[in-house]
Motif scaffolding. Sequence first.
Motif, PDB file in Angstrom:
ATOM      1  N   ALA A  37      -3.937   6.867 -14.620  1.00  0.00           N
ATOM      2  CA  ALA A  37      -4.871   7.737 -13.652  1.00  0.00           C
ATOM      3  C   ALA A  37      -6.455   7.523 -14.003  1.00  0.00           C
ATOM      4  O   ALA A  37      -6.993   8.437 -14.263  1.00  0.00           O
ATOM      5  CB  ALA A  37      -4.398   9.167 -14.336  1.00  0.00           C
ATOM      6  N   ILE A  38      -6.501   6.240 -13.864  1.00  0.00           N
ATOM      7  CA  ILE A  38      -8.032   5.776 -14.072  1.00  0.00           C
ATOM      8  C   ILE A  38      -8.924   6.782 -13.061  1.00  0.00           C
ATOM      9  O   ILE A  38     -10.147   7.042 -13.518  1.00  0.00           O
ATOM     10  CB  ILE A  38      -8.219   4.510 -13.626  1.00  0.00           C
ATOM     11  N   CYS A  39      -8.726   7.048 -11.759  1.00  0.00           N
ATOM     12  CA  CYS A  39      -9.642   7.959 -11.067  1.00  0.00           C
ATOM     13  C   CYS A  39      -9.574   9.205 -11.420  1.00  0.00           C
ATOM     14  O   CYS A  39     -10.373  10.165 -10.821  1.00  0.00           O
ATOM     15  CB  CYS A  39      -9.384   7.579  -9.601  1.00  0.00           C
ATOM     16  N   GLY A  40      -9.043   9.735 -12.326  1.00  0.00           N
ATOM     17  CA  GLY A  40      -8.663  11.013 -12.795  1.00  0.00           C
ATOM     18  C   GLY A  40      -7.908  12.152 -11.767  1.00  0.00           C
ATOM     19  O   GLY A  40      -8.111  13.378 -11.890  1.00  0.00           O
ATOM     20  N   GLY A  41      -7.406  11.729 -10.949  1.00  0.00           N
ATOM     21  CA  GLY A  41      -6.386  12.473  -9.907  1.00  0.00           C
ATOM     22  C   GLY A  41      -7.104  12.597  -8.516  1.00  0.00           C
ATOM     23  O   GLY A  41      -6.571  13.686  -7.980  1.00  0.00           O
ATOM     24  N   VAL A  42      -8.044  11.700  -8.112  1.00  0.00           N
ATOM     25  CA  VAL A  42      -8.607  12.148  -6.812  1.00  0.00           C
ATOM     26  C   VAL A  42      -8.109  11.050  -5.706  1.00  0.00           C
ATOM     27  O   VAL A  42      -8.826  10.768  -4.877  1.00  0.00           O
ATOM     28  CB  VAL A  42     -10.024  12.104  -6.786  1.00  0.00           C
ATOM     29  N   ALA A  43      -7.072  10.441  -5.919  1.00  0.00           N
ATOM     30  CA  ALA A  43      -6.374   9.697  -5.082  1.00  0.00           C
ATOM     31  C   ALA A  43      -7.242   8.375  -4.666  1.00  0.00           C
ATOM     32  O   ALA A  43      -7.186   8.169  -3.348  1.00  0.00           O
ATOM     33  CB  ALA A  43      -5.788  10.334  -3.717  1.00  0.00           C
ATOM     34  N   SER A  44      -7.984   7.705  -5.475  1.00  0.00           N
ATOM     35  CA  SER A  44      -8.749   6.602  -5.443  1.00  0.00           C
ATOM     36  C   SER A  44      -8.277   5.396  -6.093  1.00  0.00           C
ATOM     37  O   SER A  44      -8.822   4.570  -6.100  1.00  0.00           O
ATOM     38  CB  SER A  44      -9.986   7.002  -5.526  1.00  0.00           C
ATOM     39  N   CYS A  45      -7.155   5.511  -6.933  1.00  0.00           N
ATOM     40  CA  CYS A  45      -6.439   4.464  -7.235  1.00  0.00           C
ATOM     41  C   CYS A  45      -5.080   4.390  -7.109  1.00  0.00           C
ATOM     42  O   CYS A  45      -4.782   5.499  -6.584  1.00  0.00           O
ATOM     43  CB  CYS A  45      -6.965   4.084  -8.853  1.00  0.00           C
ATOM     44  N   SER A  82       7.721   6.062  -2.929  1.00  0.00           N
ATOM     45  CA  SER A  82       6.455   5.998  -3.616  1.00  0.00           C
ATOM     46  C   SER A  82       5.461   6.901  -3.329  1.00  0.00           C
ATOM     47  O   SER A  82       5.222   7.479  -2.334  1.00  0.00           O
ATOM     48  CB  SER A  82       5.738   4.857  -3.185  1.00  0.00           C
ATOM     49  N   ARG A  83       4.879   7.675  -4.465  1.00  0.00           N
ATOM     50  CA  ARG A  83       4.016   8.635  -4.297  1.00  0.00           C
ATOM     51  C   ARG A  83       2.959   8.737  -5.503  1.00  0.00           C
ATOM     52  O   ARG A  83       3.214   8.000  -6.376  1.00  0.00           O
ATOM     53  CB  ARG A  83       4.562  10.318  -4.374  1.00  0.00           C
ATOM     54  N   LEU A  84       1.630   9.220  -5.186  1.00  0.00           N
ATOM     55  CA  LEU A  84       0.765   9.378  -6.323  1.00  0.00           C
ATOM     56  C   LEU A  84       1.052  10.598  -7.075  1.00  0.00           C
ATOM     57  O   LEU A  84       0.971  11.565  -6.383  1.00  0.00           O
ATOM     58  CB  LEU A  84      -0.591   9.148  -5.888  1.00  0.00           C
ATOM     59  N   SER A  85       1.288  10.571  -8.469  1.00  0.00           N
ATOM     60  CA  SER A  85       1.596  11.697  -9.094  1.00  0.00           C
ATOM     61  C   SER A  85       0.500  12.892  -9.075  1.00  0.00           C
ATOM     62  O   SER A  85       0.800  13.868  -9.411  1.00  0.00           O
ATOM     63  CB  SER A  85       2.196  11.522 -10.628  1.00  0.00           C
ATOM     64  N   CYS A  86      -0.643  12.345  -8.842  1.00  0.00           N
ATOM     65  CA  CYS A  86      -1.775  13.330  -8.795  1.00  0.00           C
ATOM     66  C   CYS A  86      -1.647  14.081  -7.682  1.00  0.00           C
ATOM     67  O   CYS A  86      -2.615  15.147  -7.567  1.00  0.00           O
ATOM     68  CB  CYS A  86      -3.105  12.400  -8.900  1.00  0.00           C
ATOM     69  N   GLN A  87      -0.993  13.870  -6.601  1.00  0.00           N
ATOM     70  CA  GLN A  87      -0.998  14.264  -5.373  1.00  0.00           C
ATOM     71  C   GLN A  87       0.180  15.449  -5.204  1.00  0.00           C
ATOM     72  O   GLN A  87       0.373  16.136  -4.138  1.00  0.00           O
ATOM     73  CB  GLN A  87      -1.026  13.351  -4.002  1.00  0.00           C
ATOM     74  N   ILE A  88       1.047  15.286  -6.241  1.00  0.00           N
ATOM     75  CA  ILE A  88       2.070  16.165  -6.178  1.00  0.00           C
ATOM     76  C   ILE A  88       1.994  17.460  -6.901  1.00  0.00           C
ATOM     77  O   ILE A  88       1.855  17.339  -8.314  1.00  0.00           O
ATOM     78  CB  ILE A  88       3.307  15.529  -6.598  1.00  0.00           C
TER      79      ILE A  88
END
Length: 105
Positions: A37-45, A82-88
């Motif tokens: 989670a390098i971007c900290g959860g802002v969907a930029s990685c 596929s999903r980003l876990s920061c967005q769920i």
Amino acid sequence: MAVLNVIDRDGNEAVIESDTGYSIMDVLQANGQDVAAICGGVASCATCHVYVSPEVMATLPPLEGDEQVLVEESEYYKEGQSRLSCQIQFTEALDGIQVILAPED
């Protein structure tokens, strides 16, 4: 409290009991799962990339914007999973959900 079932990159299974109202990425990190989670959860990685079942995907808001671009560009993209876990958001409705940590890009 709700349950999140996780399969890590080595195939190990974990059952996490957690409060709801956080992103799945936050729950994974708070419970020692290997999610950068390098971007900290802002969907930029895409370092929090996970797979969810098509049945669960159907209950989630659709992929769009940066999240869609990031997962589709991943070497390990799986259409319909596929999903980003920061967005769920981890909610009571997702109690018992299983996520599989995608391989690192």
